[in-house]
Design a protein around this motif. Structure first.
Motif, PDB file in Angstrom:
ATOM      1  N   PHE A 804      -6.863  10.233   1.701  1.00 47.58           N
ATOM      2  CA  PHE A 804      -6.421  11.607   1.472  1.00 47.58           C
ATOM      3  C   PHE A 804      -4.906  11.791   1.480  1.00 47.58           C
ATOM      4  O   PHE A 804      -4.423  12.861   1.112  1.00 47.58           O
ATOM      5  CB  PHE A 804      -7.053  12.533   2.520  1.00 47.58           C
ATOM      6  N   PHE A 805      -4.161  10.770   1.923  1.00 53.79           N
ATOM      7  CA  PHE A 805      -2.721  10.982   2.088  1.00 53.79           C
ATOM      8  C   PHE A 805      -1.864   9.983   1.321  1.00 53.79           C
ATOM      9  O   PHE A 805      -0.774   9.652   1.748  1.00 53.79           O
ATOM     10  CB  PHE A 805      -2.354  10.946   3.574  1.00 53.79           C
ATOM     11  N   LEU A 806      -2.309   9.498   0.211  1.00 53.92           N
ATOM     12  CA  LEU A 806      -1.493   8.620  -0.614  1.00 53.92           C
ATOM     13  C   LEU A 806      -1.170   9.313  -1.928  1.00 53.92           C
ATOM     14  O   LEU A 806      -2.041   9.917  -2.557  1.00 53.92           O
ATOM     15  CB  LEU A 806      -2.219   7.307  -0.897  1.00 53.92           C
ATOM     16  N   ALA A 807       0.076   9.184  -2.317  1.00 54.41           N
ATOM     17  CA  ALA A 807       0.500   9.835  -3.553  1.00 54.41           C
ATOM     18  C   ALA A 807       0.019   9.071  -4.778  1.00 54.41           C
ATOM     19  O   ALA A 807       0.111   9.575  -5.892  1.00 54.41           O
ATOM     20  CB  ALA A 807       2.018   9.965  -3.577  1.00 54.41           C
ATOM     21  N   GLU A 808      -0.441   7.856  -4.599  1.00 56.45           N
ATOM     22  CA  GLU A 808      -0.931   7.046  -5.703  1.00 56.45           C
ATOM     23  C   GLU A 808      -2.303   6.510  -5.354  1.00 56.45           C
ATOM     24  O   GLU A 808      -2.778   6.659  -4.226  1.00 56.45           O
ATOM     25  CB  GLU A 808       0.026   5.884  -5.986  1.00 56.45           C
ATOM     26  N   LYS A 809      -2.938   5.883  -6.306  1.00 58.45           N
ATOM     27  CA  LYS A 809      -4.252   5.335  -6.051  1.00 58.45           C
ATOM     28  C   LYS A 809      -4.190   4.271  -4.977  1.00 58.45           C
ATOM     29  O   LYS A 809      -3.205   3.549  -4.861  1.00 58.45           O
ATOM     30  CB  LYS A 809      -4.828   4.725  -7.342  1.00 58.45           C
ATOM     31  N   LYS A 810      -5.246   4.205  -4.219  1.00 58.74           N
ATOM     32  CA  LYS A 810      -5.274   3.283  -3.085  1.00 58.74           C
ATOM     33  C   LYS A 810      -5.031   1.840  -3.537  1.00 58.74           C
ATOM     34  O   LYS A 810      -4.274   1.092  -2.895  1.00 58.74           O
ATOM     35  CB  LYS A 810      -6.620   3.393  -2.363  1.00 58.74           C
ATOM     36  N   GLU A 811      -5.632   1.435  -4.640  1.00 56.66           N
ATOM     37  CA  GLU A 811      -5.488   0.062  -5.117  1.00 56.66           C
ATOM     38  C   GLU A 811      -4.038  -0.220  -5.541  1.00 56.66           C
ATOM     39  O   GLU A 811      -3.472  -1.272  -5.221  1.00 56.66           O
ATOM     40  CB  GLU A 811      -6.434  -0.193  -6.290  1.00 56.66           C
ATOM     41  N   ASP A 812      -3.431   0.756  -6.258  1.00 51.45           N
ATOM     42  CA  ASP A 812      -2.049   0.584  -6.705  1.00 51.45           C
ATOM     43  C   ASP A 812      -1.099   0.549  -5.519  1.00 51.45           C
ATOM     44  O   ASP A 812      -0.158  -0.258  -5.465  1.00 51.45           O
ATOM     45  CB  ASP A 812      -1.655   1.724  -7.651  1.00 51.45           C
ATOM     46  N   PHE A 813      -1.353   1.468  -4.549  1.00 53.69           N
ATOM     47  CA  PHE A 813      -0.498   1.499  -3.364  1.00 53.69           C
ATOM     48  C   PHE A 813      -0.537   0.171  -2.629  1.00 53.69           C
ATOM     49  O   PHE A 813       0.503  -0.400  -2.273  1.00 53.69           O
ATOM     50  CB  PHE A 813      -0.943   2.621  -2.426  1.00 53.69           C
ATOM     51  N   PHE A 814      -1.714  -0.339  -2.416  1.00 54.74           N
ATOM     52  CA  PHE A 814      -1.841  -1.552  -1.621  1.00 54.74           C
ATOM     53  C   PHE A 814      -1.183  -2.736  -2.325  1.00 54.74           C
ATOM     54  O   PHE A 814      -0.511  -3.552  -1.691  1.00 54.74           O
ATOM     55  CB  PHE A 814      -3.317  -1.837  -1.350  1.00 54.74           C
ATOM     56  N   GLN A 815      -1.367  -2.800  -3.618  1.00 56.94           N
ATOM     57  CA  GLN A 815      -0.774  -3.903  -4.368  1.00 56.94           C
ATOM     58  C   GLN A 815       0.747  -3.849  -4.301  1.00 56.94           C
ATOM     59  O   GLN A 815       1.420  -4.863  -4.037  1.00 56.94           O
ATOM     60  CB  GLN A 815      -1.245  -3.845  -5.821  1.00 56.94           C
ATOM     61  N   ASN A 816       1.304  -2.685  -4.520  1.00 52.59           N
ATOM     62  CA  ASN A 816       2.763  -2.535  -4.486  1.00 52.59           C
ATOM     63  C   ASN A 816       3.319  -2.728  -3.082  1.00 52.59           C
ATOM     64  O   ASN A 816       4.364  -3.354  -2.894  1.00 52.59           O
ATOM     65  CB  ASN A 816       3.158  -1.158  -5.021  1.00 52.59           C
ATOM     66  N   TYR A 817       2.640  -2.168  -2.115  1.00 58.71           N
ATOM     67  CA  TYR A 817       3.104  -2.264  -0.736  1.00 58.71           C
ATOM     68  C   TYR A 817       3.094  -3.713  -0.261  1.00 58.71           C
ATOM     69  O   TYR A 817       4.045  -4.198   0.374  1.00 58.71           O
ATOM     70  CB  TYR A 817       2.226  -1.390   0.154  1.00 58.71           C
ATOM     71  N   SER A 818       2.021  -4.437  -0.585  1.00 54.64           N
ATOM     72  CA  SER A 818       1.921  -5.850  -0.197  1.00 54.64           C
ATOM     73  C   SER A 818       3.020  -6.670  -0.851  1.00 54.64           C
ATOM     74  O   SER A 818       3.621  -7.556  -0.234  1.00 54.64           O
ATOM     75  CB  SER A 818       0.542  -6.406  -0.596  1.00 54.64           C
TER      76      SER A 818
END
Length: 1118
Positions: A804-818
């Motif tokens: 509920f609190f990510l500005a982008e899709k969960k999959e995209d966020f995790f990939q970029n963050y990692s």
């Protein structure tokens, strides 16, 4: 015959003071056990224990054994029915000579002779006649004799199942029998029970709770005993009562071995009352038993059925009412008639039986009726038959036909066609229109026709099926087609806790109120807008109709279908949960103009001519128009009519009708569903029409909803809830509050409830705007909380904050963050972090790499910023009618303006920051109570908390994903240095060479201590087993117990590693290189022959030069 058995003796004599009941229970247990040992279906030979009181248990068991052995005829041969004993002639039953007959003239009775039209296939119409026998023997025919058989000429036998499964029923059996049946019995009564064996309890009419024994079900033995008693008794009038819940399971002899030999006891009158308990009783056996033994009144129900414990006493009461008719004795008619058309004609008929005559029985004069020595003239009242009465006669025909079918008698081939011809020939044409009178006539005819069609289908199924697979279906078909204890429909149409008696009382209460308020009702003006667009009638027009009170004489279901409940047509998906929580009512569609007002009568009328939706019971007036698709009507009234209708809305009868109109369920009464549906409809209007001003017909709907709902607001429960909402809103919004009213916790089943109540309070100016704002804010928090209550952050893999609190899709966020974390760490590191000189084994590298990687990831995560913001798209999609009510975020925004909040307040309440805080609060406090009692954080505090939760939720997945990459990075750096240091094949070294090189490397070893420092030196190979011999390795010749872990690195690809390389070179030193290659290829190169694996050529080729060098070195060895 009897096996040895150990006895437990309580003494040579029984204690005189011992409780008699306790002694009897022990002895019944002994008899039970002995019969089980016998292993045959049988009833226990009756005897009295009165002379055996002084026997100990052991002596008593010996006596029973001897007696059973003497009575081996009970077990030793196949059962055969005994010879039928003719009854003793009683005074009132003696044969009367012709000159002794007393003519009493005309007799007074309630007999009726009905004329029935039969339209033949040829078109010809014939008149048939149906005589209903008097409901009791006319006094003129009784003389000085009693109305029924004498005590001396009557015998009753009860056979009650006391197997283990009857345990839950037994108390009800005892109570029902003693209360309803036993007081009606005349003559001698034997009470038998059967479990694992059959036992005579006593001669008397009262059952006791202690009569229950448990065990298996010896139905075969029970039937043997019944036939024995019926055939051998000397009484003429016999009543057999059988109570059971299960099939036979005691012996190999099935009940059919007895049933097949049963015949009706000619010369006697046997009435069989069979009560099945539960859903497992043997229906076909029951039907066969009744059909073969019963030869009494055709109007005795074929079957009595209690499908649960609560129905046992009800069925006992029904049996009692049949006994009260005293229909054992039959009267003789001077004109032969038929119990079943087409079967054998008879002259003897029981009271209330239907007698069929193909022509007028009185065409040659009057009808005489006689009983014993008295004869009189029967002058029945003549009437045209109605379909209702014809249906009762047809049920008797069905009962007799079922009995014929069960015993294999031929059923008259024209029976079913005759029934159809008679019925449709006497079915009156329906009255046109939607007046109350027309609906009364139409409803009655339609109900009778539907019942007839259903009955015919079921009786055809019974009569054409040899073996019924579904026993319960057979039982239901019998109950619904043959003579029963009452209307079968009554059971299926009863409301929860609302019997026909209750319905009658509710009608009486409504009628009293109707008389009181009739002038006010008549004074109201019914406008076209208030009438159903199909029937042009309304609730008020029905109440104003002079024939309205006749509708109260309808049965419950017909009244529900025909009393107009006019209002707003809607489509609401059918859900079982609504019957438990009416405030979870959900409306998907409200019909628009021109279908602004409809009625449930229109739905029922349409459904009778077209198939309704099977699941939601919905109809579509126009196939190409979804706006005509609906399944419920929410009753509403204008402001003036609502005030007059207020007392009617409080009645149980109106609540029943409102429940049916809204839920389409005739089996429940819900006193909250009308208000809940009104509120839900109002909220749905806000969803469909967020902009104001709204269309005129919508505005009128809103006014009628508020006017109708306001009539419920004076109820104490609603007043108390509104007070709590105003004074302590958090408690009022909880699913279950800490506050109790009348010792019951206040509940907020749906947010529509406080929303609607708040709107009513605001309309009445009972709240300040600041109070309204505060309550609306809490409603928003609770709305998100209830919708997210299933998002548990306690589960291992759940990530509600991330969702509920990510500005982008969960999959995209995790990939970029990692990717960011990994690149940040690797840029700051070098391969020198894990030198070979510091780590002896690969395991040491891996362990330290994991620790270091975790520290680095933690440090980097703290320096990276997360793109945290609430997902408004997901918030706006939240919807859960069961938990929060049929309300959405968009509807709540419209609602905020509807209750009068200023636009700037509405903007703040529904801003992204506010939604962020609400969602954070909802996820942090999963229960309604915690959520509403906890302080709501500021946006800043909520942001910090959410950020930490998002990190925490992703930590495990992040570590799992990145750890292997980072560890591999460090591991590969170490491995590169290791391989470089161990690139050359180990050179064999003599002891002297090792001592010299070791000393140069600082290893403390001498010739004297060599074997202590290097424990397993192999001189023939020149190899150490506890130290590395690669000169480039920083651990060269340094002894270490973990040398195998150090050396195993180069062996990780076991299939390509040439194990035993030096040993093979040594073994093949004389055979040459080809011999060594052959050893590797055969797989026999290991230390233990035969345990190796063959190596491919590519694994051997790079080592050929080293092999030749070793061969030279080893060639000088002995």
């Amino acid at each position: 015959m009897w096996g040895p058995r150990a006895f437990v003796d309580s003494g040579s004599k029984r204690d005189p003071a011992e409780d008699r009941d306790s002694r009897e229970r022990r002895r019944r247990s002994i008899r039970h056990r002995l019969l089980v040992e016998v292993g045959h279906s049988c009833s226990l030979p009756p005897w009295s224990d009165s002379d055996d009181d002084d026997l100990s248990d052991r002596d008593y068991e010996r006596m029973v054994r001897r007696r059973l052995e003497r009575e081996h005829r009970w077990f030793g041969r196949q059962w055969q029915p005994p010879r039928l004993v003719s009854p003793d002639a009683q005074e009132e039953e003696e044969v009367v000579a012709a000159d002794e007959v007393v003519d009493v003239g005309s007799v007074v009775s309630d007999a009726r002779l009905y004329e029935a039209m039969e339209k033949m296939d040829s078109g010809e119409v014939a008149t048939r006649f149906l005589l209903q026998m008097p409901s009791s023997v006319p006094p003129e025919l009784q003389g000085e004799s009693p109305a029924g058989p004498s005590e001396a000429n009557s015998y009753n036998i009860l056979m009650a199942d006391v197997s283990g499964s009857m345990g839950s029923y037994w108390a009800h059996v005892v109570s029902g029998w003693n209360t309803f049946v036993a007081p009606r019995l005349r003559g001698r009564t034997d009470l038998y029970v059967f479990g694992s064996y059959v036992e005579l309890l006593r001669t008397g009419s009262q059952l006791e709770k202690s009569d229950f024994t448990g065990g298996q079900t010896d139905l075969t033995g029970a039937l043997q005993t019944i036939v024995d008693k019926v055939y051998t008794c000397k009484e003429k009038y016999i009543k057999v009562f059988i109570i059971t819940d299960g099939d036979h399971n005691q012996s190999p002899d099935p009940p059919n071995t007895v049933i097949s030999q049963m015949t009706e006891p000619f010369g006697k009158v046997c009435d069989v009352y069979l009560l099945g308990a539960g859903t497992g009783f043997p229906v076909e056996y029951s039907l066969s038993i009744r059909s073969r033994l019963h030869n009494g009144s055709a109007n005795l129900p074929t079957l009595f059925w209690a499908n649960d414990t609560s129905g046992v006493e009800e069925q006992m009461d029904a049996i009692s009412k049949n006994l009260a008719k005293m229909n054992e004795r039959s009267m003789k008619l001077s004109v032969p008639g038929w119990k079943l058309p087409g079967a054998e004609s008879k002259q003897d008929f029981h009271v209330l039986e239907w007698v069929y005559f193909p022509e007028d029985p009185a065409k040659h004069g009057h009808i005489d009726v006689s009983l014993h020595k008295y004869k009189g003239q029967l002058t029945p009242e003549r009437k045209k038959i109605t379909c209702d009465l014809l249906g009762k006669a047809l049920r008797q025909w069905n009962s007799v036909a079922v009995q014929f079918h069960s015993v294999g008698k031929e059923i008259p081939p024209d029976l079913l066609p005759l029934m159809e011809r008679l019925f449709y020939s006497n079915l009156h044409t329906e009255t046109e229109g939607y007046s109350v009178a027309a609906k009364l006539a139409r409803a009655n005819h339609k109900t009778v026709e539907v019942e007839f069609r259903t009955t015919m289908n079921k009786i055809k199924e019974i009569l054409t099926t040899e073996k019924h697979r579904d026993a319960l279906r057979l039982a239901e078909n019998i109950l619904s087609t043959t003579v029963t204890a009452g209307k079968y429909e009554v059971k299926s149409l009863q409301l929860k806790g609302h019997t026909e008696y209750d319905y009658g009382r509710d009608c009486q209460a409504f009628e009293r109120l109707y008389h009181e308020k009739k002038p006010e009702l008549k004074a109201l003006t019914v406008t076209p807008e208030e009438c159903c667009r199909i029937t042009m009638s309304s609730t008020l027009s029905d109440l104003q109709d002079d024939a309205f009170l006749e509708m109260l004489n309808m049965n419950k279901f017909e009244f529900l279908k025909n009393f107009t409940m006019s209002g707003i047509p809607v489509f609401s998906p059918t859900r079982d949960s609504v019957s438990l929580n009416p405030w979870s009512y959900n409306i998907v569609r409200i019909l628009r103009s021109p279908y602004t007002t409809m009625s449930q009568v229109a739905i029922e009328s349409y459904a009778s001519n077209s198939d309704p939706g099977t699941r939601h019971k919905d109809i579509k007036l126009k196939e190409d128009d979804d706006n005509t698709h609906f399944n419920a009507v929410i009753p509403v009234f204008s402001r003036e009519a609502a005030k007059v209708m207020r007392p009617f809305l409080q009645t149980r009868l109106y609540a029943m009708c409102a429940t049916f109109a809204i839920l389409k369920n005739p089996h429940i009464i819900d006193f909250n569903i009308h208000l809940a549906a009104l509120a839900t409809c109002w909220v749905r209007i806000l969803y469909d029409h967020p902009e104001v001003p709204r269309p005129e017909y919508v505005r009128l709907r809103e006014e009628s909803i508020i006017a109708t709902a306001s009539q419920y607001m004076h109820r104490r429960g609603h007043v108390d809830y509104c007070d709590l909402l105003r004074d302590d809103a958090p408690q009022a919004l909880m699913t279950e509050s800490e506050v109790k009213i009348k010792n019951r916790p206040v509940k907020c089943e749906s947010l529509i409830k406080p929303m609607f109540m708040l709107y009513i309070l605001k309309r009445n100016d009972e709240l300040e705007m600041t109070e309204v704002e505060q309550i609306v804010r809490l409603i928003l928090v609770e709305f998100i909380g209830r919708n997210l209550s299933h998002s548990s952050n306690s589960q291992k893999d759940s990530t509600p904050y991330t969702d509920f609190f990510l500005a982008e899709k969960k999959e995209d966020f995790f990939q970029n963050y990692s990717k960011d974390v990994r690149s940040t760490i690797l840029q700051a590191e070098s391969s020198a972090a894990f030198p070979l000189s510091k780590f002896y084994t690969l395991e040491e590298v891996q362990k330290e790499a994991k620790r270091k990687s975790k520290e680095q990831m933690k440090a980097v995560r703290e320096s990276l910023s997360l793109p945290v913001r609430v997902s408004m798209e997901k918030v706006e999609r939240l919807f859960n009618p069961s938990l929060a009510g049929a309300v959405s975020w968009r509807t709540l925004r419209t609602y905020a303006g509807e209750v009068g909040l200023p636009e700037e307040v509405v903007e703040e309440l529904f801003s992204e920051k506010s939604a962020f805080v609400y969602t954070h609060h909802a996820l942090r406090y999963s229960s309604s109570k915690q959520r509403l009692l906890a302080k709501i954080d500021s946006y800043e505090n909520a942001f910090m908390y959410v950020k930490s939760q998002v990190e925490k939720e992703n930590m495990g997945l992040l570590v799992k994903t990145l750890l292997n990459d980072l560890v591999s990075f460090y591991e590969n750096a170490w491995l590169a240095e290791y391989r470089q240091a161990h690139a050359d094949v180990v050179r064999p070294m003599s002891k002297e060479e090792i001592l010299a090189e070791a000393a140069a490397r600082g290893v403390e070893v001498t010739a004297a201590t060599f074997e202590q420092v290097y424990r397993k030196y192999r001189p023939h190979l020149g190899l150490l087993t506890d130290a590395c011999q690669c000169p480039s390795c920083p651990f060269f010749l340094k002894p270490n117990k973990r040398y195998n872990q150090h050396a195993i690195v180069e062996r990780r690809k076991a299939t390509l590693f040439p194990h035993g390389f030096h040993q093979v070179a040594y073994d093949c030193r004389e055979g040459g290189l080809e011999s060594a290659i052959s050893e590797f290829q055969k797989g026999t190169h290991r230390k233990h022959k035969g345990q190796g694996k063959s190596l491919p050529q590519e694994a051997i080729s790079p080592l050929l030069q080293e092999m030749e060098q070793l061969a030279v070195i080893y060639s000088g060895a002995k």
